[in-house]
Design an enzyme around this catalytic site. Structure first.
Site, PDB file in Angstrom:
ATOM      1  N   HIS A 167       0.840  -1.211   0.000  1.00  0.00           N
ATOM      2  CA  HIS A 167       0.000   0.000   0.000  1.00  0.00           C
ATOM      3  C   HIS A 167       0.867   1.250   0.000  1.00  0.00           C
ATOM      4  O   HIS A 167       1.853   1.308   0.725  1.00  0.00           O
ATOM      5  CB  HIS A 167      -0.875   0.049   1.257  1.00  0.00           C
ATOM      6  CG  HIS A 167      -1.998  -0.932   1.228  1.00  0.00           C
ATOM      7  ND1 HIS A 167      -3.139  -0.744   0.489  1.00  0.00           N
ATOM      8  CD2 HIS A 167      -2.147  -2.133   1.837  1.00  0.00           C
ATOM      9  CE1 HIS A 167      -3.950  -1.783   0.652  1.00  0.00           C
ATOM     10  NE2 HIS A 167      -3.365  -2.649   1.466  1.00  0.00           N
ATOM     11  N   PRO A 168       0.454   2.248  -0.774  1.00  0.00           N
ATOM     12  CA  PRO A 168       1.148   3.529  -0.659  1.00  0.00           C
ATOM     13  C   PRO A 168       0.750   4.178   0.662  1.00  0.00           C
ATOM     14  O   PRO A 168      -0.333   3.887   1.186  1.00  0.00           O
ATOM     15  CB  PRO A 168       0.581   4.341  -1.830  1.00  0.00           C
ATOM     16  CG  PRO A 168      -0.790   3.773  -2.039  1.00  0.00           C
ATOM     17  CD  PRO A 168      -0.690   2.311  -1.685  1.00  0.00           C
TER      18      PRO A 168
ATOM     19  N   GLU B 266      -9.644   4.868  -3.733  1.00  0.00           N
ATOM     20  CA  GLU B 266      -9.997   4.743  -2.320  1.00  0.00           C
ATOM     21  C   GLU B 266      -9.624   5.983  -1.524  1.00  0.00           C
ATOM     22  O   GLU B 266     -10.238   6.316  -0.528  1.00  0.00           O
ATOM     23  CB  GLU B 266      -9.295   3.503  -1.720  1.00  0.00           C
ATOM     24  CG  GLU B 266      -9.908   2.180  -2.177  1.00  0.00           C
ATOM     25  CD  GLU B 266      -8.924   1.015  -2.170  1.00  0.00           C
ATOM     26  OE1 GLU B 266      -9.307  -0.072  -2.620  1.00  0.00           O
ATOM     27  OE2 GLU B 266      -7.778   1.191  -1.723  1.00  0.00           O
TER      28      GLU B 266
ATOM     29  N   PHE C 297       0.733   2.833   7.898  1.00  0.00           N
ATOM     30  CA  PHE C 297      -0.604   2.928   8.499  1.00  0.00           C
ATOM     31  C   PHE C 297      -1.654   2.434   7.502  1.00  0.00           C
ATOM     32  O   PHE C 297      -1.797   2.992   6.423  1.00  0.00           O
ATOM     33  CB  PHE C 297      -0.884   4.390   8.890  1.00  0.00           C
ATOM     34  CG  PHE C 297      -2.255   4.625   9.469  1.00  0.00           C
ATOM     35  CD1 PHE C 297      -2.613   4.100  10.702  1.00  0.00           C
ATOM     36  CD2 PHE C 297      -3.191   5.401   8.782  1.00  0.00           C
ATOM     37  CE1 PHE C 297      -3.874   4.328  11.255  1.00  0.00           C
ATOM     38  CE2 PHE C 297      -4.453   5.635   9.319  1.00  0.00           C
ATOM     39  CZ  PHE C 297      -4.788   5.097  10.553  1.00  0.00           C
TER      40      PHE C 297
ATOM     41  N   ILE D 164      -5.533   1.745   6.618  1.00  0.00           N
ATOM     42  CA  ILE D 164      -6.918   2.082   6.950  1.00  0.00           C
ATOM     43  C   ILE D 164      -7.759   1.950   5.681  1.00  0.00           C
ATOM     44  O   ILE D 164      -7.274   2.267   4.586  1.00  0.00           O
ATOM     45  CB  ILE D 164      -7.024   3.512   7.539  1.00  0.00           C
ATOM     46  CG1 ILE D 164      -8.431   3.787   8.053  1.00  0.00           C
ATOM     47  CG2 ILE D 164      -6.581   4.573   6.526  1.00  0.00           C
ATOM     48  CD1 ILE D 164      -8.524   5.028   8.942  1.00  0.00           C
TER      49      ILE D 164
ATOM     50  N   ALA E  90      -9.761   3.524   3.546  1.00  0.00           N
ATOM     51  CA  ALA E  90      -9.929   4.976   3.429  1.00  0.00           C
ATOM     52  C   ALA E  90     -11.153   5.387   2.628  1.00  0.00           C
ATOM     53  O   ALA E  90     -11.519   6.567   2.626  1.00  0.00           O
ATOM     54  CB  ALA E  90      -8.676   5.578   2.788  1.00  0.00           C
TER      55      ALA E  90
END
Lengths: 169, 169
Positions: A58-59, A81, A112, A114, A116
């Site tokens: 993930h970025p 997203e 992190f 999430i 989003a």
């Protein structure tokens, strides 16, 4: 019925083990069945290294230049997203998010995570600050749960894109 | 008062972060204080990569030829901790233990961690079989708890070896 490829599942979740196990469990008769398999594979079969591999795909939220994504599809989905977050971001909230992201990564050793979709930058920032004091093992479990939410959304997109039925009806 | 070195703490727990943080928290006035710090550091500050690093510093139970240990002291301590297991092992139980260890490692991506002090081979084997069906996240947390038990025993040995008082009295 259109067949899925390993790279399709890798776009949903960046763990190689996850993608291979999903292929082994294919074909799925419905999105519901695929989602059930995905949950079982992610929480019971993929090990901790696989979780970290998926997180690493993930970025960082707010970092559009990242090359973390493993497939072009997942890069596009990441962008989608984060579209609410980006639309609601100001230079200063974006800067704060980048700083907190760096601090989070420094503490936990992974980015992190999430789900989003539909969340504003300030919501994401508040969540990051709330989760930051957690113990590493607690945060690992929360991150894995968020990854699963992302995976479920992406499986739905995948089924839609492939023109497969997304419910049992 | 004798001073501790980073390698002393690394012999107790093979996470570099753990050893550095213990050095930063030194000197300790008692074993009790050191144990409290160690617990805090291990569960709150060391991240998942550090946990995996520490697990990787243990030889597989029953594998005396391992070069996993980071220090000569920890290699000697491993041998001592496994002495009951080795004394009670037969060729066939040892073989079974090695096979289950390999299966465990295959599933979880790290070596089976158990505080082996005073435990027979059959007790260890029973525990391994009991823990094997666990989810990866559950097993990670149990392994971290076992690592902390090992660390506590080793801290006590370290304090004794250095001739430091091991209680507040």
């Amino acid at each position: 019925m259109m067949m899925m490829e390993e790279s399709d599942f890798l776009s949903c979740c960046g763990s190689t083990k996850f993608a291979k196990e999903m292929m082994a469990a294919s074909p799925f008769s419905s999105l519901d069945q695929a989602t059930q398999s995905a949950n079982h594979i992610w929480f019971n079969i993929v090990d901790i290294h696989g979780w970290l591999e998926a997180f690493g795909a993930h970025p960082q939220i707010g970092d559009n230049s990242s090359t973390a994504n493993k497939t072009r599809t997942s890069a596009e989905w990441s962008k989608g997203e984060q579209s609410t977050a980006m639309a609601t971001a100001t230079d200063s909230t974006l800067q704060e998010l980048l700083e907190w992201n760096a601090q989070y990564r420094q503490k936990f050793g992974f980015v992190f995570i999430i789900c989003a979709s539909g969340r504003s930058t300030s919501e994401i920032l508040a969540e990051l600050k709330k989760r930051y004091p957690n113990k590493p093992i607690v945060e690992l479990e929360i991150a894995a749960g968020e990854q699963m939410k992302i995976t479920e959304l992406r499986l739905a997109k995948l089924f839609t894109a492939k023109g497969m039925k997304t419910s049992l009806s």
